[in-house]
Write a protein that holds these residues in place. Sequence first.
Motif, mmCIF file in Angstrom:
data_model
loop_
_atom_site.group_PDB
_atom_site.id
_atom_site.type_symbol
_atom_site.label_atom_id
_atom_site.label_comp_id
_atom_site.label_asym_id
_atom_site.label_seq_id
_atom_site.Cartn_x
_atom_site.Cartn_y
_atom_site.Cartn_z
ATOM 1 N N ARG A 111 38.621 -26.806 -6.614
ATOM 2 C CA ARG A 111 37.502 -27.497 -7.248
ATOM 3 C C ARG A 111 37.628 -27.378 -8.764
ATOM 4 N N PHE A 112 37.523 -28.534 -9.428
ATOM 5 C CA PHE A 112 37.511 -28.543 -10.890
ATOM 6 C C PHE A 112 36.299 -29.337 -11.356
ATOM 7 N N ARG A 113 35.495 -28.722 -12.216
ATOM 8 C CA ARG A 113 34.290 -29.374 -12.726
ATOM 9 C C ARG A 113 34.482 -29.741 -14.198
ATOM 10 N N TRP A 114 34.265 -31.030 -14.475
ATOM 11 C CA TRP A 114 34.308 -31.539 -15.842
ATOM 12 C C TRP A 114 32.862 -31.704 -16.311
ATOM 13 N N THR A 115 32.516 -31.158 -17.484
ATOM 14 C CA THR A 115 31.170 -31.321 -18.025
ATOM 15 C C THR A 115 31.262 -31.708 -19.501
ATOM 16 N N ARG A 116 30.221 -32.415 -19.948
ATOM 17 C CA ARG A 116 30.127 -32.757 -21.371
ATOM 18 C C ARG A 116 28.652 -32.811 -21.753
ATOM 19 N N LEU A 117 28.377 -32.569 -23.024
ATOM 20 C CA LEU A 117 26.999 -32.513 -23.490
ATOM 21 C C LEU A 117 26.438 -33.884 -23.844
ATOM 22 N N ALA A 118 27.304 -34.858 -24.102
ATOM 23 C CA ALA A 118 26.883 -36.212 -24.458
ATOM 24 C C ALA A 118 28.002 -37.172 -24.081
ATOM 25 N N PRO A 119 27.691 -38.469 -23.921
ATOM 26 C CA PRO A 119 28.719 -39.428 -23.512
ATOM 27 C C PRO A 119 29.923 -39.507 -24.445
ATOM 28 N N ASP A 120 29.743 -39.154 -25.725
ATOM 29 C CA ASP A 120 30.861 -39.212 -26.658
ATOM 30 C C ASP A 120 31.454 -37.830 -26.948
ATOM 31 N N ALA A 121 31.007 -36.814 -26.209
ATOM 32 C CA ALA A 121 31.485 -35.451 -26.426
ATOM 33 C C ALA A 121 32.762 -35.182 -25.647
ATOM 34 N N GLU A 122 33.451 -34.132 -26.030
ATOM 35 C CA GLU A 122 34.659 -33.725 -25.322
ATOM 36 C C GLU A 122 34.289 -33.111 -23.962
ATOM 37 N N TRP A 123 35.181 -33.271 -22.999
ATOM 38 C CA TRP A 123 34.974 -32.684 -21.686
ATOM 39 C C TRP A 123 35.392 -31.214 -21.697
ATOM 40 N N SER A 124 34.629 -30.397 -20.995
ATOM 41 C CA SER A 124 35.007 -29.022 -20.711
ATOM 42 C C SER A 124 35.357 -28.949 -19.228
ATOM 43 N N ILE A 125 36.475 -28.306 -18.896
ATOM 44 C CA ILE A 125 36.964 -28.283 -17.506
ATOM 45 C C ILE A 125 37.099 -26.835 -17.039
ATOM 46 N N VAL A 126 36.514 -26.542 -15.900
ATOM 47 C CA VAL A 126 36.635 -25.198 -15.325
ATOM 48 C C VAL A 126 37.003 -25.316 -13.847
ATOM 49 N N ARG A 127 37.756 -24.350 -13.367
ATOM 50 C CA ARG A 127 37.998 -24.237 -11.930
ATOM 51 C C ARG A 127 36.838 -23.471 -11.314
ATOM 52 N N LEU A 128 36.341 -23.952 -10.169
ATOM 53 C CA LEU A 128 35.241 -23.305 -9.468
ATOM 54 C C LEU A 128 35.744 -22.596 -8.219
ATOM 55 N N SER A 129 35.079 -21.535 -7.859
ATOM 56 C CA SER A 129 35.383 -20.890 -6.588
ATOM 57 C C SER A 129 35.066 -21.822 -5.438
ATOM 58 N N PRO A 130 35.809 -21.753 -4.344
ATOM 59 C CA PRO A 130 35.529 -22.658 -3.214
ATOM 60 C C PRO A 130 34.201 -22.322 -2.540
ATOM 61 N N GLU B 299 28.552 -34.721 -15.659
ATOM 62 C CA GLU B 299 29.304 -33.781 -14.822
ATOM 63 C C GLU B 299 30.062 -34.548 -13.742
ATOM 64 N N ILE B 300 31.327 -34.213 -13.574
ATOM 65 C CA ILE B 300 32.166 -34.765 -12.504
ATOM 66 C C ILE B 300 32.930 -33.611 -11.878
ATOM 67 N N GLU B 301 32.891 -33.525 -10.559
ATOM 68 C CA GLU B 301 33.656 -32.477 -9.869
ATOM 69 C C GLU B 301 34.661 -33.115 -8.920
ATOM 70 N N PHE B 302 35.893 -32.677 -9.026
ATOM 71 C CA PHE B 302 36.959 -33.108 -8.128
ATOM 72 C C PHE B 302 37.254 -31.969 -7.156
ATOM 73 N N TRP B 303 37.252 -32.297 -5.872
ATOM 74 C CA TRP B 303 37.379 -31.290 -4.805
ATOM 75 C C TRP B 303 38.464 -31.732 -3.838
ATOM 76 N N ALA B 304 39.320 -30.784 -3.450
ATOM 77 C CA ALA B 304 40.338 -31.054 -2.434
ATOM 78 C C ALA B 304 40.348 -29.922 -1.424
#
Length: 201
Positions: free
Chosen positions: A182-201, A168-173
């Motif tokens: 806020r955008f959170r990048w998540t993946r299920l495994a190191p070789d998996a595709e990233w899923s990206i969602v915008r989060l409420s502040p 999981e990686i979250e970028f916040w401004a």
Amino acid sequence: MTDRTDIFAGDDPFALAQSWLQEAEASEINDPNAIALATVDADGLPNVRMVLLKEIEANAFVFYTNYEGTKGQELATSGKAAFVMHWKSLHRQIRVRGTVEKEDGPQADAYYRSRSLKSRLGAWASRQSTPLKSRAALMAEVAKVTAQHGTNPDRPPYWGGFRIIPSEIEFWADGNFRLHDRFRWTRLAPDAEWSIVRLSP
């Protein structure tokens, strides 16, 4: 995601993190690569401290430390870590959570050799996180290891890197009126595709 533009644009979170760090290097007064690293002890009680991030790789973040200190032992035991990088000058931060692995091969040797001689000798002299009688005792140990190891010491066997491989990686401004982006990048495994969602502040 059409909503993810400007400073959040891109398909690679590690490249995005590197670009933010490069911007911070031009504006942050001290240690733009400082991270607040969180670990947990055997009872699940958290510890957090500032360390310096030394590399952003294609799939991981790398820092170096004494393996026998508190953080090194906790990382080895749990196999997990989290950190946050915060830049006041940019009004941004990055949060990372994931698993860890040691980097104690040629890459760690090369980084150790790049450090100043005093820092290399200090790695030999300090028994990180253990009780210390006085600063004079520490300096005496520095003198001792200097005599033993000379001006080109090898890397101590108990000192090296940790690689954090994020799930999981979250970028916040910062946003006006506390309406942050806020955008959170998540993946299920190191070789998996990233899923990206915008989060409420």
